[in-house]
Motif scaffolding. Structure first.
Motif, PDB file in Angstrom:
ATOM      1  N   GLN A 297      -6.515  -4.675   9.153  1.00  0.00           N
ATOM      2  CA  GLN A 297      -5.148  -4.242   8.876  1.00  0.00           C
ATOM      3  C   GLN A 297      -5.139  -3.256   7.712  1.00  0.00           C
ATOM      4  O   GLN A 297      -6.006  -3.259   6.846  1.00  0.00           O
ATOM      5  CB  GLN A 297      -4.276  -5.460   8.513  1.00  0.00           C
ATOM      6  CG  GLN A 297      -4.138  -6.487   9.611  1.00  0.00           C
ATOM      7  CD  GLN A 297      -3.292  -5.984  10.755  1.00  0.00           C
ATOM      8  OE1 GLN A 297      -2.462  -5.089  10.583  1.00  0.00           O
ATOM      9  NE2 GLN A 297      -3.534  -6.543  11.922  1.00  0.00           N
ATOM     10  N   ASP A 298      -4.092  -2.380   7.681  1.00  0.00           N
ATOM     11  CA  ASP A 298      -3.841  -1.469   6.555  1.00  0.00           C
ATOM     12  C   ASP A 298      -2.568  -1.913   5.853  1.00  0.00           C
ATOM     13  O   ASP A 298      -1.582  -2.240   6.531  1.00  0.00           O
ATOM     14  CB  ASP A 298      -3.677  -0.022   7.039  1.00  0.00           C
ATOM     15  CG  ASP A 298      -4.978   0.567   7.539  1.00  0.00           C
ATOM     16  OD1 ASP A 298      -4.918   1.435   8.431  1.00  0.00           O
ATOM     17  OD2 ASP A 298      -6.048   0.124   7.063  1.00  0.00           O
ATOM     18  N   TYR A 299      -2.594  -1.924   4.546  1.00  0.00           N
ATOM     19  CA  TYR A 299      -1.442  -2.341   3.749  1.00  0.00           C
ATOM     20  C   TYR A 299      -1.052  -1.235   2.769  1.00  0.00           C
ATOM     21  O   TYR A 299      -1.918  -0.610   2.152  1.00  0.00           O
ATOM     22  CB  TYR A 299      -1.772  -3.607   2.946  1.00  0.00           C
ATOM     23  CG  TYR A 299      -2.048  -4.825   3.807  1.00  0.00           C
ATOM     24  CD1 TYR A 299      -1.025  -5.674   4.160  1.00  0.00           C
ATOM     25  CD2 TYR A 299      -3.344  -5.099   4.245  1.00  0.00           C
ATOM     26  CE1 TYR A 299      -1.279  -6.784   4.946  1.00  0.00           C
ATOM     27  CE2 TYR A 299      -3.603  -6.208   5.028  1.00  0.00           C
ATOM     28  CZ  TYR A 299      -2.566  -7.048   5.385  1.00  0.00           C
ATOM     29  OH  TYR A 299      -2.819  -8.141   6.159  1.00  0.00           O
ATOM     30  N   ASN A 314      -0.857   3.361  -3.745  1.00  0.00           N
ATOM     31  CA  ASN A 314      -2.278   3.196  -3.407  1.00  0.00           C
ATOM     32  C   ASN A 314      -2.638   4.007  -2.167  1.00  0.00           C
ATOM     33  O   ASN A 314      -1.781   4.603  -1.513  1.00  0.00           O
ATOM     34  CB  ASN A 314      -2.627   1.704  -3.227  1.00  0.00           C
ATOM     35  CG  ASN A 314      -2.118   1.118  -1.920  1.00  0.00           C
ATOM     36  OD1 ASN A 314      -1.172   1.623  -1.341  1.00  0.00           O
ATOM     37  ND2 ASN A 314      -2.755   0.035  -1.457  1.00  0.00           N
ATOM     38  N   ALA A 315      -3.950   4.004  -1.838  1.00  0.00           N
ATOM     39  CA  ALA A 315      -4.433   4.793  -0.705  1.00  0.00           C
ATOM     40  C   ALA A 315      -3.848   4.281   0.605  1.00  0.00           C
ATOM     41  O   ALA A 315      -3.545   5.060   1.519  1.00  0.00           O
ATOM     42  CB  ALA A 315      -5.954   4.762  -0.662  1.00  0.00           C
ATOM     43  N   GLY A 316      -3.681   2.973   0.714  1.00  0.00           N
ATOM     44  CA  GLY A 316      -3.101   2.423   1.935  1.00  0.00           C
ATOM     45  C   GLY A 316      -1.681   2.894   2.137  1.00  0.00           C
ATOM     46  O   GLY A 316      -1.265   3.169   3.264  1.00  0.00           O
ATOM     47  N   ALA A 317      -0.916   2.992   1.033  1.00  0.00           N
ATOM     48  CA  ALA A 317       0.455   3.479   1.131  1.00  0.00           C
ATOM     49  C   ALA A 317       0.470   4.918   1.606  1.00  0.00           C
ATOM     50  O   ALA A 317       1.322   5.319   2.407  1.00  0.00           O
ATOM     51  CB  ALA A 317       1.139   3.350  -0.221  1.00  0.00           C
ATOM     52  N   ILE A 380       8.804  -8.106  -0.793  1.00  0.00           N
ATOM     53  CA  ILE A 380       9.130  -7.632  -2.145  1.00  0.00           C
ATOM     54  C   ILE A 380       9.142  -8.841  -3.068  1.00  0.00           C
ATOM     55  O   ILE A 380       9.847  -9.828  -2.798  1.00  0.00           O
ATOM     56  CB  ILE A 380      10.507  -6.928  -2.180  1.00  0.00           C
ATOM     57  CG1 ILE A 380      10.513  -5.736  -1.213  1.00  0.00           C
ATOM     58  CG2 ILE A 380      10.846  -6.469  -3.586  1.00  0.00           C
ATOM     59  CD1 ILE A 380      11.865  -5.068  -1.088  1.00  0.00           C
ATOM     60  N   THR A 381       8.373  -8.766  -4.149  1.00  0.00           N
ATOM     61  CA  THR A 381       8.286  -9.869  -5.107  1.00  0.00           C
ATOM     62  C   THR A 381       8.755  -9.398  -6.482  1.00  0.00           C
ATOM     63  O   THR A 381       8.303  -8.348  -6.973  1.00  0.00           O
ATOM     64  CB  THR A 381       6.837 -10.390  -5.213  1.00  0.00           C
ATOM     65  OG1 THR A 381       6.384 -10.776  -3.902  1.00  0.00           O
ATOM     66  CG2 THR A 381       6.754 -11.584  -6.158  1.00  0.00           C
ATOM     67  N   ALA A 382       9.667 -10.166  -7.052  1.00  0.00           N
ATOM     68  CA  ALA A 382      10.139  -9.837  -8.409  1.00  0.00           C
ATOM     69  C   ALA A 382       9.044 -10.164  -9.418  1.00  0.00           C
ATOM     70  O   ALA A 382       8.456 -11.252  -9.375  1.00  0.00           O
ATOM     71  CB  ALA A 382      11.401 -10.624  -8.723  1.00  0.00           C
ATOM     72  N   VAL A 383       8.757  -9.200 -10.314  1.00  0.00           N
ATOM     73  CA  VAL A 383       7.704  -9.393 -11.318  1.00  0.00           C
ATOM     74  C   VAL A 383       8.373  -9.537 -12.686  1.00  0.00           C
ATOM     75  O   VAL A 383       9.170  -8.671 -13.103  1.00  0.00           O
ATOM     76  CB  VAL A 383       6.726  -8.211 -11.327  1.00  0.00           C
ATOM     77  CG1 VAL A 383       5.641  -8.422 -12.393  1.00  0.00           C
ATOM     78  CG2 VAL A 383       6.091  -8.050  -9.939  1.00  0.00           C
ATOM     79  N   ARG A 384       8.050 -10.586 -13.410  1.00  0.00           N
ATOM     80  CA  ARG A 384       8.623 -10.856 -14.723  1.00  0.00           C
ATOM     81  C   ARG A 384       7.505 -11.020 -15.751  1.00  0.00           C
ATOM     82  O   ARG A 384       6.387 -11.423 -15.412  1.00  0.00           O
ATOM     83  CB  ARG A 384       9.494 -12.119 -14.677  1.00  0.00           C
ATOM     84  CG  ARG A 384      10.653 -12.009 -13.682  1.00  0.00           C
ATOM     85  CD  ARG A 384      11.492 -13.273 -13.660  1.00  0.00           C
ATOM     86  NE  ARG A 384      12.568 -13.182 -12.666  1.00  0.00           N
ATOM     87  CZ  ARG A 384      13.747 -12.638 -12.887  1.00  0.00           C
ATOM     88  NH1 ARG A 384      14.029 -12.120 -14.093  1.00  0.00           N
ATOM     89  NH2 ARG A 384      14.668 -12.583 -11.938  1.00  0.00           N
ATOM     90  N   ASP A 385       7.852 -10.744 -17.005  1.00  0.00           N
ATOM     91  CA  ASP A 385       6.868 -10.914 -18.074  1.00  0.00           C
ATOM     92  C   ASP A 385       6.862 -12.359 -18.535  1.00  0.00           C
ATOM     93  O   ASP A 385       7.523 -13.225 -17.950  1.00  0.00           O
ATOM     94  CB  ASP A 385       7.145  -9.946 -19.234  1.00  0.00           C
ATOM     95  CG  ASP A 385       8.500 -10.186 -19.885  1.00  0.00           C
ATOM     96  OD1 ASP A 385       9.100 -11.255 -19.624  1.00  0.00           O
ATOM     97  OD2 ASP A 385       8.972  -9.303 -20.637  1.00  0.00           O
ATOM     98  N   ALA A 386       6.120 -12.635 -19.606  1.00  0.00           N
ATOM     99  CA  ALA A 386       5.964 -14.003 -20.076  1.00  0.00           C
ATOM    100  C   ALA A 386       7.279 -14.611 -20.524  1.00  0.00           C
ATOM    101  O   ALA A 386       7.456 -15.831 -20.518  1.00  0.00           O
ATOM    102  CB  ALA A 386       4.943 -14.048 -21.212  1.00  0.00           C
ATOM    103  N   THR A 387       8.240 -13.759 -20.925  1.00  0.00           N
ATOM    104  CA  THR A 387       9.537 -14.272 -21.385  1.00  0.00           C
ATOM    105  C   THR A 387      10.520 -14.446 -20.244  1.00  0.00           C
ATOM    106  O   THR A 387      11.644 -14.905 -20.447  1.00  0.00           O
ATOM    107  CB  THR A 387      10.140 -13.311 -22.425  1.00  0.00           C
ATOM    108  OG1 THR A 387      10.411 -12.052 -21.801  1.00  0.00           O
ATOM    109  CG2 THR A 387       9.188 -13.114 -23.598  1.00  0.00           C
ATOM    110  N   GLY A 388      10.137 -14.031 -19.021  1.00  0.00           N
ATOM    111  CA  GLY A 388      11.015 -14.149 -17.877  1.00  0.00           C
ATOM    112  C   GLY A 388      11.862 -12.936 -17.635  1.00  0.00           C
ATOM    113  O   GLY A 388      12.676 -12.915 -16.707  1.00  0.00           O
ATOM    114  N   VAL A 396       4.814  -4.830  -0.731  1.00  0.00           N
ATOM    115  CA  VAL A 396       3.720  -4.736   0.236  1.00  0.00           C
ATOM    116  C   VAL A 396       4.335  -4.435   1.597  1.00  0.00           C
ATOM    117  O   VAL A 396       5.195  -5.170   2.079  1.00  0.00           O
ATOM    118  CB  VAL A 396       2.889  -6.028   0.307  1.00  0.00           C
ATOM    119  CG1 VAL A 396       1.777  -5.904   1.354  1.00  0.00           C
ATOM    120  CG2 VAL A 396       2.323  -6.377  -1.053  1.00  0.00           C
ATOM    121  N   THR A 397       3.878  -3.351   2.193  1.00  0.00           N
ATOM    122  CA  THR A 397       4.379  -2.950   3.512  1.00  0.00           C
ATOM    123  C   THR A 397       3.213  -2.888   4.494  1.00  0.00           C
ATOM    124  O   THR A 397       2.165  -2.301   4.186  1.00  0.00           O
ATOM    125  CB  THR A 397       5.070  -1.586   3.439  1.00  0.00           C
ATOM    126  OG1 THR A 397       6.159  -1.657   2.514  1.00  0.00           O
ATOM    127  CG2 THR A 397       5.602  -1.181   4.804  1.00  0.00           C
TER     128      THR A 397
END
Length: 658
Positions: A297-299, A314-317, A380-388, A396-397
């Protein structure tokens, strides 16, 4: 094991001694009486199994033994070498209803002095046995000559047996008859081809031994059928042949005599090796294809800032979407969505859900740089720092356009395959039921005819020639056997003819008004004469008249009474319950009733319990009742079989065809 009974006659003690071993008591009675009347030998013991034969040989050490081939537990083929070891001086003559030259040769190799078919005239049996003793010069026939056999077998039975042999030998499916312990007595050419052996080579072979590592499976199946736990049992197992292992689908059924004792086993075999290989190859092919789809697969993997602008690429995108990093970084990710989705603010809504739930997943159409579209699987994933605190999103598609199309095609193919499998299963069931019906019909009919015809002929000849020499008890035994055998033949022929007409829709009813009480009294008296001592109680209100064919009405009631007397317990009660336009005729007995496993099959053609029977009686009852405009059923709460018929006042008499 039963000792020899001499019925008051004193026999010389210096005559050669004989032991008779056969599981059919009526056969032992006929042979014992014939040998005693010859005044040439002394019958000193009787047995019904191979183990009885070994014990009698060791204890009595007779000069001669007449040993049946097929018996429950241990058959004659297995017992023969042990009898010879237990009493080496005993000359053993094998005795069988199987007519197979290869079987005769095999018994001689195992140590038998001769092989007699049960169609051999009994008047020469004593001389044939004596000729086996040391010092005798006469040669013993391995089987009855054609002219003697023809005189001993009724023409109708002979014609039926010849037709059965033709079907057996020419069948495309593998067939074999076996003793009750699973030793092959006769195999057709198709069976020989399946196991890569000549059919004659298989005589006296244990079928379980052919199964190699699956011998236990085959042995268990044989035991269940012989015990009556299953009427017909189908198993799949391996066989070891000179050409390699094969997968066989075996159908094992027992053929029983009128007393429901197993006489021999009937085997049908089909080679399913190629089918199983195709199924295994298909399974492996599907597994390899699934692994390929899952791993190759390609992502497209990239990051978004909190407002949805592209922060990394990235290259896959680039391969999937067509933009280079320089062209797309810093732009909003709504560029990947069709115009209508942008107007709906669907991209922004995805981010809102990802913030709320931590992640968001969907499948939908996406747009490449050149304007072409593809079906994407998106996470789609929400990314948070150590403080939230939210610092962005990981996206990712995956391009699953081809997979989506494949899934759609597979769904269509699966629906088509399911429909085809359903149709094939229906055809297989119809073919299987037809084959089972045919083999059951041939086996039951042949043995239901063989036993009563043999007893009638042998007993009549014995009484004609030796009436003054027979004591009263032996005359009564022989006459009772003739009476019951004649009744069995009449019932069987009547049921077979009726079943045939039902199947061809050719039964015509000659209906009239029938006085119910009078008709039932006549039927009860008739059965009482045929079965002395049987208790039949009638509970029938007077002045009830039904619309029925008198002969067919009698056949229905007689079949229900025969069923109750054969499988139930006294007393048997016949009760009439009138309704507005119909009357129920109930037959009950004091037995345990019908098992849950049998209830759904009670009125099917050839449906039998472990206690046996032709399986035609109840089938005929329901078919005739429905032809009269009524029905037949089983009432489990009452433990009663019931026939429902129209009362004479319910309407005009008419001619009906089922």
């Amino acid at each position: 094991m039963a000792p020899d009974a001499h019925h008051g006659k004193t026999e010389p003690t210096d005559l050669p001694t004989v032991v008779i071993v056969d599981d059919a008591v009526e056969v032992r009675t006929l042979v014992r009486t014939r040998l005693r009347l010859s005044r040439k030998v002394t019958v000193v013991g009787e047995g019904s199994t191979g183990r009885d034969a070994i014990e009698l040989a060791g204890r009595l050490r007779p000069d001669l033994m007449l040993l049946d081939v097929s018996m429950p537990g241990m058959d004659g083929l297995e017992a023969l070498p042990k009898v010879r070891a237990s009493s080496p001086d005993t000359r053993v003559a094998m005795y069988s209803g199987f007519e197979e030259t290869g079987l005769a040769d095999q018994t001689l190799e195992l140590g038998a002095a001769a092989f007699f078919e049960k169609s051999t005239p009994l008047e020469t049996l004593a001389d044939d046995l004596l000729s086996l003793l040391p010092g005798e010069d006469r040669t013993v026939q391995l089987s009855a000559p054609d002219d003697r056999r023809a005189a001993a077998v009724e023409p109708v039975l002979k014609e039926h047996l010849e037709r059965f042999r033709e079907v057996f030998e020419d069948a495309a499916i593998g067939m074999a008859t076996m003793t009750l312990s699973g030793r092959i007595v006769r195999a057709n050419p198709s069976f020989g081809r399946l196991v890569a052996r000549d059919a004659d080579e298989l005589v006296a072979e244990s079928y379980a031994d052919l199964a190699g590592e699956d011998a236990g499976l085959v042995g268990d199946a044989l035991a269940k059928v012989v015990s009556g736990d299953r009427d017909v049992l189908q198993i799949e197992h391996r066989v070891v042949t000179r050409l390699g292992d094969r997968r066989l689908l075996s159908t094992i059924s027992s053929v029983r005599d009128a007393a429901q004792r197993p006489v021999y086993l009937f085997l049908q075999v089909q080679d399913v090796s190629a089918q199983r290989e195709v199924e295994e190859e298909l399974r492996l092919s599907e597994q390899r294809f699934r692994l390929l789809v899952e791993t190759v697969q390609d992502y497209a993997i990239f990051m978004l800032d909190p407002d949805g602008h592209i922060a990394s690429w990235n290259a896959g995108a680039q391969r999937i979407k067509g933009w280079t990093a320089d062209e797309i970084v810093g732009k909003h990710f709504r560029n990947f969505y069709p115009e209508e989705k942008q107007l709906e603010r669907h991209p922004e809504h995805e981010l809102e859900l990802a913030i709320r739930d931590g992640h968001y997943e969907e499948e939908g159409w996406r747009v490449r740089k050149d304007g072409s579209t593809f079906w994407a699987q998106v996470t789609i994933t929400a990314v948070r720092d150590a403080t939230g605190e939210l610092i962005g999103f990981a996206k990712v598609t995956r391009d699953i356009t081809e997979r989506r199309q494949w899934l759609l095609e597979q769904e269509q193919a699966a629906r088509a395959l399911a429909q085809a499998n359903a149709a094939l299963e229906e055809v297989n069931q119809q073919l299987s039921h037809a084959a089972e019906d045919q083999s059951q019909f041939l086996g039951v009919t042949a043995h239901e005819l063989r036993s009563p015809v043999g007893v009638l002929g042998g007993s009549a000849e014995l009484l004609r020639r030796h009436w003054p020499d027979l004591p009263d008890e032996e005359r009564v035994e022989l006459l009772d056997g003739m009476t019951s055998s004649a009744a069995r033949l009449q019932r069987l022929l009547k049921d077979l003819l009726t079943a045939s007409r039902i199947r061809s829709s050719s039964i015509e009813l000659k209906q009239s008004d029938v006085d119910l009480a009078g008709a039932l009294e006549r039927i009860a008296r008739s059965i009482g004469r045929a079965r002395p001592g049987e208790d039949i109680e009638l509970r029938v209100p007077p002045d009830l008249t039904v619309v029925a064919d008198p002969d067919r009405f009698a056949q229905m009631v007689e079949n229900l009474l025969d069923n109750a007397l054969r499988h139930g317990a006294a007393p048997v009660v016949v009760e009439a319950r009138p309704h507005h336009v119909t009357v129920d005729i109930l037959v009950t007995d004091s037995g345990a009733g019908v098992t849950d496993a049998m209830r759904d099959r009670l009125f099917e053609r050839f449906a039998t319990s472990s206690e046996g029977g032709t399986g035609l009686g109840l089938y005929i009852v329901r078919a005739l009742a429905r032809a009269h405009g009524g029905d037949a059923n089983y009432l489990p709460d009452d433990g009663a079989f019931v026939i429902t018929l129209p009362l004479a006042s319910a309407g005009a008499t008419e001619k009906r065809t089922p």
